[in-house]
Design a protein around this motif. Sequence first.
Motif, PDB file in Angstrom:
ATOM      1  N   ALA A 147       0.990  -1.171   0.089  1.00  0.00           N
ATOM      2  CA  ALA A 147      -0.122  -0.065  -0.183  1.00  0.00           C
ATOM      3  C   ALA A 147       0.898   1.278   0.025  1.00  0.00           C
ATOM      4  O   ALA A 147       1.917   1.053   0.108  1.00  0.00           O
ATOM      5  CB  ALA A 147      -0.849   0.065   1.347  1.00  0.00           C
ATOM      6  N   ARG A 148       0.487   2.239  -0.245  1.00  0.00           N
ATOM      7  CA  ARG A 148       1.253   3.770  -0.317  1.00  0.00           C
ATOM      8  C   ARG A 148       2.000   3.758   0.950  1.00  0.00           C
ATOM      9  O   ARG A 148       3.061   4.396   0.777  1.00  0.00           O
ATOM     10  CB  ARG A 148       0.274   4.731  -0.478  1.00  0.00           C
TER      11      ARG A 148
ATOM     12  N   VAL B   1      10.803   8.434  -1.777  1.00  0.00           N
ATOM     13  CA  VAL B   1       9.529   7.922  -1.071  1.00  0.00           C
ATOM     14  C   VAL B   1       8.239   8.553  -1.946  1.00  0.00           C
ATOM     15  O   VAL B   1       7.326   7.718  -2.327  1.00  0.00           O
ATOM     16  CB  VAL B   1       9.221   8.326   0.261  1.00  0.00           C
ATOM     17  N   GLU B   2       8.546   9.726  -2.094  1.00  0.00           N
ATOM     18  CA  GLU B   2       7.184  10.331  -2.977  1.00  0.00           C
ATOM     19  C   GLU B   2       7.345   9.831  -4.255  1.00  0.00           C
ATOM     20  O   GLU B   2       6.085   9.715  -4.920  1.00  0.00           O
ATOM     21  CB  GLU B   2       7.534  11.807  -3.136  1.00  0.00           C
ATOM     22  N   THR B   3       8.310   9.608  -5.041  1.00  0.00           N
ATOM     23  CA  THR B   3       8.186   9.182  -6.564  1.00  0.00           C
ATOM     24  C   THR B   3       7.874   7.453  -6.488  1.00  0.00           C
ATOM     25  O   THR B   3       6.937   7.155  -7.418  1.00  0.00           O
ATOM     26  CB  THR B   3       9.489   9.346  -7.297  1.00  0.00           C
ATOM     27  N   ILE B   4       7.982   6.875  -5.434  1.00  0.00           N
ATOM     28  CA  ILE B   4       7.570   5.421  -5.085  1.00  0.00           C
ATOM     29  C   ILE B   4       6.211   5.435  -5.240  1.00  0.00           C
ATOM     30  O   ILE B   4       5.235   4.734  -5.668  1.00  0.00           O
ATOM     31  CB  ILE B   4       8.327   4.769  -4.079  1.00  0.00           C
TER      32      ILE B   4
ATOM     33  N   GLY C 216      -0.056   5.674  -7.455  1.00  0.00           N
ATOM     34  CA  GLY C 216      -0.656   6.875  -7.993  1.00  0.00           C
ATOM     35  C   GLY C 216      -2.063   6.218  -9.041  1.00  0.00           C
ATOM     36  O   GLY C 216      -1.897   5.198  -9.525  1.00  0.00           O
ATOM     37  N   ARG C 217      -2.776   7.267  -9.556  1.00  0.00           N
ATOM     38  CA  ARG C 217      -3.883   6.871 -10.323  1.00  0.00           C
ATOM     39  C   ARG C 217      -3.641   6.513 -11.530  1.00  0.00           C
ATOM     40  O   ARG C 217      -4.148   5.472 -12.020  1.00  0.00           O
ATOM     41  CB  ARG C 217      -4.608   8.457 -10.522  1.00  0.00           C
ATOM     42  N   ASN C 218      -2.411   6.856 -12.119  1.00  0.00           N
ATOM     43  CA  ASN C 218      -2.088   6.407 -13.769  1.00  0.00           C
ATOM     44  C   ASN C 218      -1.220   5.152 -13.259  1.00  0.00           C
ATOM     45  O   ASN C 218      -0.768   4.631 -14.438  1.00  0.00           O
ATOM     46  CB  ASN C 218      -1.710   7.306 -14.400  1.00  0.00           C
ATOM     47  N   SER C 219      -0.848   4.417 -12.238  1.00  0.00           N
ATOM     48  CA  SER C 219       0.058   3.618 -12.282  1.00  0.00           C
ATOM     49  C   SER C 219      -0.060   2.154 -12.875  1.00  0.00           C
ATOM     50  O   SER C 219      -1.377   1.774 -12.904  1.00  0.00           O
ATOM     51  CB  SER C 219       0.407   3.221 -10.880  1.00  0.00           C
TER      52      SER C 219
ATOM     53  N   TRP D  17       6.169  -5.577  -9.784  1.00  0.00           N
ATOM     54  CA  TRP D  17       5.655  -6.167 -10.981  1.00  0.00           C
ATOM     55  C   TRP D  17       4.586  -5.429 -11.998  1.00  0.00           C
ATOM     56  O   TRP D  17       4.114  -4.408 -11.288  1.00  0.00           O
ATOM     57  CB  TRP D  17       5.212  -7.519 -10.940  1.00  0.00           C
ATOM     58  N   PHE D  18       4.553  -5.727 -13.078  1.00  0.00           N
ATOM     59  CA  PHE D  18       3.540  -5.125 -13.829  1.00  0.00           C
ATOM     60  C   PHE D  18       3.090  -6.081 -14.968  1.00  0.00           C
ATOM     61  O   PHE D  18       3.640  -6.982 -15.226  1.00  0.00           O
ATOM     62  CB  PHE D  18       3.799  -3.775 -14.576  1.00  0.00           C
ATOM     63  N   PHE D  19       1.827  -5.718 -15.497  1.00  0.00           N
ATOM     64  CA  PHE D  19       1.517  -6.747 -16.827  1.00  0.00           C
ATOM     65  C   PHE D  19       2.284  -6.158 -18.030  1.00  0.00           C
ATOM     66  O   PHE D  19       2.213  -5.137 -18.347  1.00  0.00           O
ATOM     67  CB  PHE D  19       0.004  -6.659 -17.088  1.00  0.00           C
ATOM     68  N   SER D  20       2.553  -7.154 -19.068  1.00  0.00           N
ATOM     69  CA  SER D  20       2.887  -6.970 -20.342  1.00  0.00           C
ATOM     70  C   SER D  20       2.322  -7.621 -21.196  1.00  0.00           C
ATOM     71  O   SER D  20       1.270  -7.867 -20.765  1.00  0.00           O
ATOM     72  CB  SER D  20       4.621  -7.423 -20.443  1.00  0.00           C
TER      73      SER D  20
END
Length: 159
Positions: free
Chosen positions: A9-10, A37-40, A46-49, A68-71
């Motif tokens: 979580a944030r 910390v802010e950029t992480i 964030g909303r567009n992550s 991770w992320f979806f490719s």
Amino acid sequence: MVLTIREAARDDAATLLGFIRELAIYEKAEHEVAATVETIGESIFGRNSVTQALICERNGEPVGMAIWFFSYSTWQAKNGLYLEDLYVTPKARGLGAGKAMLKRLAGIALENGCGRFEWSVLDWNEPAIRVYEAIGAEPMNEWIRYRLTGDALKNFAGS
């Protein structure tokens, strides 16, 4: 000893950054870490992550992370799951934390209909390579990863 894995979580941004720095030190690249910390917080939560993270805890104390992320695979016409970073603190290595996070990610990949689960590893990181091969992962030796960054990225985009 109880290992648990949860979605980050944030509020975990500082913990993630700490793990990122530890990983960079291990990979002899601490000087390359520009994250804060802010950029992480913004880039992962964030909303567009498009990025997600897991935290592994041992008896309630964070001991590892997976980011991770979806490719996407055009040949399979399916999403894939790409593991950007997996890290376990030295004091928790050998306890199964890394394997547990990999297993959770494999489950997430299957739950989301992914056709593959991929990641990269430095060629000198023998302990990680042994773990990956032990779970049945195979190296993609015929593929060479390329990267544009910094001035090269700016110059090319502007040309």
